[in-house]
Design a protein around this motif. Structure first.
Motif, PDB file in Angstrom:
ATOM      1  N   ALA A  35       0.852  -1.204   0.000  1.00  0.00           N
ATOM      2  CA  ALA A  35       0.000   0.000   0.000  1.00  0.00           C
ATOM      3  C   ALA A  35       0.881   1.246   0.000  1.00  0.00           C
TER       4      ALA A  35
ATOM      5  N   SER B 229      -7.943   8.037  -4.519  1.00  0.00           N
ATOM      6  CA  SER B 229      -8.343   7.041  -3.538  1.00  0.00           C
ATOM      7  C   SER B 229      -7.480   5.779  -3.683  1.00  0.00           C
ATOM      8  N   GLY B 230      -6.968   5.310  -2.552  1.00  0.00           N
ATOM      9  CA  GLY B 230      -6.182   4.069  -2.573  1.00  0.00           C
ATOM     10  C   GLY B 230      -4.702   4.264  -2.859  1.00  0.00           C
ATOM     11  N   CYS B 231      -4.243   5.521  -2.959  1.00  0.00           N
ATOM     12  CA  CYS B 231      -2.832   5.749  -3.338  1.00  0.00           C
ATOM     13  C   CYS B 231      -1.875   5.537  -2.168  1.00  0.00           C
ATOM     14  N   GLY B 232      -2.404   5.440  -0.949  1.00  0.00           N
ATOM     15  CA  GLY B 232      -1.549   5.173   0.208  1.00  0.00           C
ATOM     16  C   GLY B 232      -1.318   6.379   1.106  1.00  0.00           C
ATOM     17  N   LYS B 233      -2.020   7.476   0.843  1.00  0.00           N
ATOM     18  CA  LYS B 233      -1.759   8.684   1.645  1.00  0.00           C
ATOM     19  C   LYS B 233      -2.225   8.527   3.096  1.00  0.00           C
ATOM     20  N   SER B 234      -3.408   7.929   3.310  1.00  0.00           N
ATOM     21  CA  SER B 234      -3.896   7.766   4.698  1.00  0.00           C
ATOM     22  C   SER B 234      -3.026   6.761   5.451  1.00  0.00           C
ATOM     23  N   THR B 235      -2.595   5.705   4.749  1.00  0.00           N
ATOM     24  CA  THR B 235      -1.721   4.723   5.400  1.00  0.00           C
ATOM     25  C   THR B 235      -0.428   5.399   5.840  1.00  0.00           C
TER      26      THR B 235
HETATM   27  N1  LIG Z   1      -6.489  -2.164   7.039  1.00  0.00           N
HETATM   28  C1  LIG Z   1      -6.271  -2.487   5.758  1.00  0.00           C
HETATM   29  N2  LIG Z   1      -6.195  -3.778   5.372  1.00  0.00           N
HETATM   30  C2  LIG Z   1      -5.951  -4.118   4.091  1.00  0.00           C
HETATM   31  N3  LIG Z   1      -5.740  -3.226   3.100  1.00  0.00           N
HETATM   32  C3  LIG Z   1      -5.799  -1.921   3.416  1.00  0.00           C
HETATM   33  C4  LIG Z   1      -6.070  -1.476   4.757  1.00  0.00           C
HETATM   34  N4  LIG Z   1      -6.063  -0.114   4.767  1.00  0.00           N
HETATM   35  C5  LIG Z   1      -5.809   0.268   3.498  1.00  0.00           C
HETATM   36  N5  LIG Z   1      -5.645  -0.796   2.688  1.00  0.00           N
HETATM   37  C6  LIG Z   1      -5.330  -0.765   1.250  1.00  0.00           C
HETATM   38  O1  LIG Z   1      -4.133  -0.045   1.076  1.00  0.00           O
HETATM   39  C7  LIG Z   1      -4.207   0.817  -0.050  1.00  0.00           C
HETATM   40  C8  LIG Z   1      -3.960   2.263   0.370  1.00  0.00           C
HETATM   41  O2  LIG Z   1      -5.028   2.673   1.219  1.00  0.00           O
HETATM   42  P1  LIG Z   1      -5.093   4.130   1.874  1.00  0.00           P
HETATM   43  O3  LIG Z   1      -6.280   4.158   2.794  1.00  0.00           O
HETATM   44  O4  LIG Z   1      -3.787   4.485   2.419  1.00  0.00           O
HETATM   45  O5  LIG Z   1      -5.360   5.003   0.588  1.00  0.00           O
HETATM   46  P2  LIG Z   1      -5.815   6.508   0.484  1.00  0.00           P
HETATM   47  O6  LIG Z   1      -4.978   7.091  -0.584  1.00  0.00           O
HETATM   48  O7  LIG Z   1      -5.797   7.180   1.784  1.00  0.00           O
HETATM   49  O8  LIG Z   1      -7.303   6.329  -0.046  1.00  0.00           O
HETATM   50  P3  LIG Z   1      -8.668   7.105   0.394  1.00  0.00           P
HETATM   51  O9  LIG Z   1      -8.544   8.489  -0.152  1.00  0.00           O
HETATM   52  O10 LIG Z   1      -9.716   6.295  -0.321  1.00  0.00           O
HETATM   53  O11 LIG Z   1      -8.749   7.027   1.877  1.00  0.00           O
HETATM   54  C9  LIG Z   1      -5.568   0.577  -0.676  1.00  0.00           C
HETATM   55  O12 LIG Z   1      -5.420  -0.346  -1.727  1.00  0.00           O
HETATM   56  C10 LIG Z   1      -6.377  -0.018   0.459  1.00  0.00           C
HETATM   57  O13 LIG Z   1      -7.372  -0.875  -0.036  1.00  0.00           O
END
Ligand SMILES: Nc1ncnc2c1ncn2[C@@H]1O[C@H](COP(=O)(O)OP(=O)(O)OP(=O)(O)O)[C@@H](O)[C@H]1O
Length: 346
Positions: free
Chosen positions: A27, A47-53
């Protein structure tokens, strides 16, 4: 890509940071980033790019699979969230509805076992700092959106963080309030002199707020820079398209980005074909937008149906368009100054 902000001391440094939830692509994939102390940094991407992670790993709400996170040169990678020196402000502020502003702000001190007199004195002091001292007894529902944001800010600040982390704090607000609130966030950040790291999927929000924008895609950092740098010199096709306002063109010299407002349209003549920095195109859409007209264009020879989407967009000022209007189906010559073309790495 290595992303560094030179000169200023880094509040947060991320080194080779990855998060792998399951098999397959991580991620967050081996990112490096330095965020200058006292700056407003926006992590931006689809969405899903990994910024929240990434933000959650900095906060300590998610463990890192590999790599390090340093806060003012202290390795915080494995510390519990409460011991890191960061605080988090959540979407639409996430205040407890049944508690007064004062008790909302004092909440984390209560959890730490600080006695009532002391925690209330500290909370009142912070509410005063954000100009909310006189409304300390009100519940969230009795406060305006702006006042709730200030309570949320005071609540995050009570742990005396060095870095404030904001996870889409404005996304649940209506558009008008969102614009008001972001101006206020920016003012508080400057006034407090703290480092803010703000996750958003909105290019407009990031451009309005950030000193430094970090554009992410598929778990990697595509580009780091000021809003001006990122908008005017997108590094890749993804950044050019994601930021908007750009055309991506394939030229003999490679892929380039040219801003939609930096392309000129002239009627096609037999004399002006095939010159450098020009391109023939057929108009497929004419949209009046008030101060400008947005022309949609397609490569010549492409069959145009109701489902065709324009490949190229050009903004023409209302006055220019009035002097020489263009119609759907017309073949035109596009041109741009050499300096308006930015090479895209991939
Ligand atoms: N707890 C988790 N378990 C499994 N996969 C996860 C988990 N949290 C996030 N992911 C996956 O990791 C990737 C990055 O997620 P993340 O939430 O960091 O993206 P994001 O850029 O913040 O998206 P958004 O804007 O939709 O919140 C995505 O493919 C998501 O499905």
């Amino acid at each position: 890509m290595n992303a560094t902000t030179p000169l200023q001391a880094a509040a947060i440094e991320v080194v080779g940071l990855s998060k792998r939830y399951a098999q397959g692509k991580p991620a967050v994939d081996n990112i490096n980033l330095r965020i200058a102390s006292g700056s407003y940094c926006c992590l931006l991407g689809p969405s899903g790019c990994g910024k929240s992670t990434t933000l959650r790993m900095i906060a300590g709400h998610e463990s890192a699979s590999s790599g390090d996170i340093l806060l003012e040169n202290r390795n915080i990678t494995d510390l519990p969230a409460a011991e890191r020196g960061t605080a988090m402000m959540f979407q639409s502020f996430a205040l407890f509805p049944h508690l007064s502003a004062l008790d909302n702000v004092a909440f984390s001190l209560k959890m730490k076992g600080v006695d009532k007199l002391e925690r209330h004195a500290k909370a009142q002091d912070l509410l005063q700092r954000v100009a909310m001292g006189h409304l300390a007894d009100r519940k969230p529902a009795e406060l305006s959106g702006g006042q709730q944001q200030r309570v949320a800010l005071a609540r995050a600040l009570i742990t005396q963080p060095r870095v404030l982390l904001l996870d889409e704090p404005l996304s649940a607000l209506d558009p008008f309030l969102r614009i008001q609130m972001r101006a206020e966030l920016r003012r508080w950040q400057k006034e407090l002199g703290l480092t803010f790291i703000h996750v958003t999927h909105s290019q407009e929000e990031a451009m309005a707020l950030a000193d430094t924008m970090v554009v992410m895609n598929h778990g990697v950092i595509e580009q780091v820079g000021s809003p001006h740098e990122v908008y005017n010199k997108p590094a890749s096709e993804f950044v050019a398209r994601f930021m908007g306002g750009h055309n991506v063109l394939h030229t003999p010299e490679g892929k380039i980005g040219v801003r939609t407002d930096q392309m000129q349209v002239t009627p096609a003549t037999s004399a002006n074909t095939d010159a450098p920095h020009t391109k023939r195109a057929v108009i497929t859409d004419v949209e009046y937008q008030g101060t400008y007209v947005l022309l949609g264009l397609q490569n010549p020879g492409v069959a145009h149906t109701a489902h065709t989407t324009a490949e190229i967009s050009v903004m023409v000022s209302e006055a220019t368009f009035a002097q020489r209007p263009y119609a759907v189906g017309e073949t035109v010559q596009l041109s741009w100054a050499p300096g308006a073309a930015h090479p895209l790495a991939y």
